[in-house]
Design an enzyme around this catalytic site. Structure first.
Site, PDB file in Angstrom:
ATOM      1  N   HIS A 130       0.838  -1.205   0.000  1.00 20.31           N
ATOM      2  CA  HIS A 130       0.000   0.000   0.000  1.00 20.31           C
ATOM      3  C   HIS A 130       0.873   1.256   0.000  1.00 20.31           C
ATOM      4  O   HIS A 130       0.626   2.202  -0.754  1.00 20.31           O
ATOM      5  CB  HIS A 130      -0.914  -0.023   1.234  1.00 20.31           C
ATOM      6  CG  HIS A 130      -1.638   1.260   1.497  1.00 20.31           C
ATOM      7  ND1 HIS A 130      -2.949   1.468   1.153  1.00 20.31           N
ATOM      8  CD2 HIS A 130      -1.220   2.405   2.096  1.00 20.31           C
ATOM      9  CE1 HIS A 130      -3.312   2.688   1.510  1.00 20.31           C
ATOM     10  NE2 HIS A 130      -2.280   3.275   2.098  1.00 20.31           N
ATOM     11  N   GLU A 131       1.904   1.259   0.847  1.00 20.44           N
ATOM     12  CA  GLU A 131       2.782   2.432   0.914  1.00 20.44           C
ATOM     13  C   GLU A 131       3.569   2.608  -0.387  1.00 20.44           C
ATOM     14  O   GLU A 131       3.770   3.737  -0.853  1.00 20.44           O
ATOM     15  CB  GLU A 131       3.726   2.319   2.112  1.00 20.44           C
ATOM     16  CG  GLU A 131       3.030   2.236   3.459  1.00 20.44           C
ATOM     17  CD  GLU A 131       2.055   3.371   3.703  1.00 20.44           C
ATOM     18  OE1 GLU A 131       2.244   4.462   3.140  1.00 20.44           O
ATOM     19  OE2 GLU A 131       1.081   3.159   4.453  1.00 20.44           O
ATOM     20  N   HIS A 134       1.426   4.323  -2.890  1.00 14.42           N
ATOM     21  CA  HIS A 134       1.421   5.779  -2.706  1.00 14.42           C
ATOM     22  C   HIS A 134       2.617   6.415  -3.421  1.00 14.42           C
ATOM     23  O   HIS A 134       2.502   7.447  -4.080  1.00 14.42           O
ATOM     24  CB  HIS A 134       1.483   6.129  -1.221  1.00 14.42           C
ATOM     25  CG  HIS A 134       0.150   6.199  -0.549  1.00 14.42           C
ATOM     26  ND1 HIS A 134      -0.912   6.919  -1.045  1.00 14.42           N
ATOM     27  CD2 HIS A 134      -0.288   5.641   0.619  1.00 14.42           C
ATOM     28  CE1 HIS A 134      -1.949   6.816  -0.233  1.00 14.42           C
ATOM     29  NE2 HIS A 134      -1.596   6.028   0.784  1.00 14.42           N
ATOM     30  N   GLU A 202      -6.350   7.091  -0.621  1.00 13.08           N
ATOM     31  CA  GLU A 202      -6.260   5.855   0.159  1.00 13.08           C
ATOM     32  C   GLU A 202      -6.900   4.688  -0.591  1.00 13.08           C
ATOM     33  O   GLU A 202      -6.341   3.589  -0.636  1.00 13.08           O
ATOM     34  CB  GLU A 202      -6.933   6.037   1.526  1.00 13.08           C
ATOM     35  CG  GLU A 202      -6.144   6.900   2.498  1.00 13.08           C
ATOM     36  CD  GLU A 202      -4.748   6.380   2.743  1.00 13.08           C
ATOM     37  OE1 GLU A 202      -4.571   5.164   2.970  1.00 13.08           O
ATOM     38  OE2 GLU A 202      -3.800   7.184   2.687  1.00 13.08           O
TER      39      GLU A 202
END
Length: 291
Positions: A130-131, A134, A202
């Site tokens: 997930h990071e 980003h 998100e």
């Protein structure tokens, strides 16, 4: 479209900053605030990542000091076909993680000790994917610049409240009343802008992270566990710097039972539901080991 929306939201935050400058010093104050905002954006572009890492006392690690964690991040970066980020650990019992940096070539990821201790390798892979999403989406620059400006708005609002505004401003001035109104409303507006920027990103990072790690269920499971644990473990550094809350995978202010009206994160249940739908669509609902 998302890029244009983000640009407009950042412009709105700059306008808020200038409005506070006008309240304090009239047209001259607004001009000074504009110059300061431009300087802050330039400074944040080059230094915000270092500031955030220092703010949370992050320490850089490698395969000698945190072998499993580092190997997972490196493997995920390889799968995502992107440069390996600098890898950090934050000594904090609250399970959480964030990414920062102006571009994929100059990026960093950080996980708390609480996160690394609590999650399985598969769940940790989901979170760090997930990071990385980003970073790949270039969200990290926007998020760090937003945190910098939002923090400055809150500081300047307190300054305006303390000094009562520019009572003799060219506008005929609302004086103390105007100062009170703007000092209260400006940070609220800045929080709404942060919320608008963060919530859409998100969901996008959840989807991108699921693709990178290969199984949406890993991230869904991690989000549920982090949400529950974060409510029992206050993050003192985040409480002292709430403008950075939107950078984390789960709202780090949950430990104090904050009102979710201005939460920078979508409801975790909604995120998990979206990931489970994604898992059903791609047929990856069955857990398989990381590696």
């Amino acid at each position: 479209m998302n890029t244009l929306k983000t640009f407009m939201l950042l412009a709105a935050m700059t306008a808020l900053f200038m409005g506070l400058g006008y309240l304090l010093g009239g047209a001259g104050g607004a001009a000074i605030a504009f110059v300061v905002a431009a300087g802050m954006n330039f400074f944040a572009y080059w230094n915000a990542d270092k500031m955030v890492l220092r703010m949370y006392g992050a320490r850089r690690v490698d395969e000698t000091t945190a072998p499993n964690y580092v190997r997972i991040v490196k493997e995920l970066a390889r799968r995502a076909n992107m440069p390996e980020p600098a890898i950090y650990i934050v000594d904090n019992p609250q399970p959480n993680a964030f990414a920062t940096g102006r571009n994929p070539e100059n990026a960093a990821v950080a996980a708390t000790t609480g996160l690394i201790r609590m999650l399985s390798p598969e769940e940790l892979a989901g979170v760090m994917a997930h990071e990385l999403a980003h970073i790949k989406n270039r969200d990290t620059l926007t998020m760090t610049v937003t945190a910098t400006i939002a923090g400055a708005i809150s500081m300047l609002a307190n300054f305006a409240l303390f000094f009562g505004g520019n009572r003799n401003s060219e506008s005929g001035g609302g004086g103390l009343i105007g100062a009170l109104a703007l000092a209260i409303l400006a940070p609220m507006a800045a929080a709404l802008v942060q919320m608008a920027i963060s919530r859409t990103r998100e969901y996008s990072a959840d989807a991108g992270g699921a693709e990178i790690c290969g199984n949406p269920i890993w991230l869904a499971s991690a989000l549920e566990r982090i949400e529950a644990a974060a409510r029992r473990a206050p993050n003192e550094a985040a409480e002292a710097n709430p403008a950075t809350a939107h950078m984390f995978i789960i709202n780090p202010l949950n430990g104090r039972g904050r009102d979710n009206l201005f939460s920078t994160h979508p409801a975790t249940a909604n995120r998990v539901a979206a990931l489970r739908r994604m898992a059903e669509a791609v047929g990856s609902a069955v857990r398989r080991p990381w590696g």
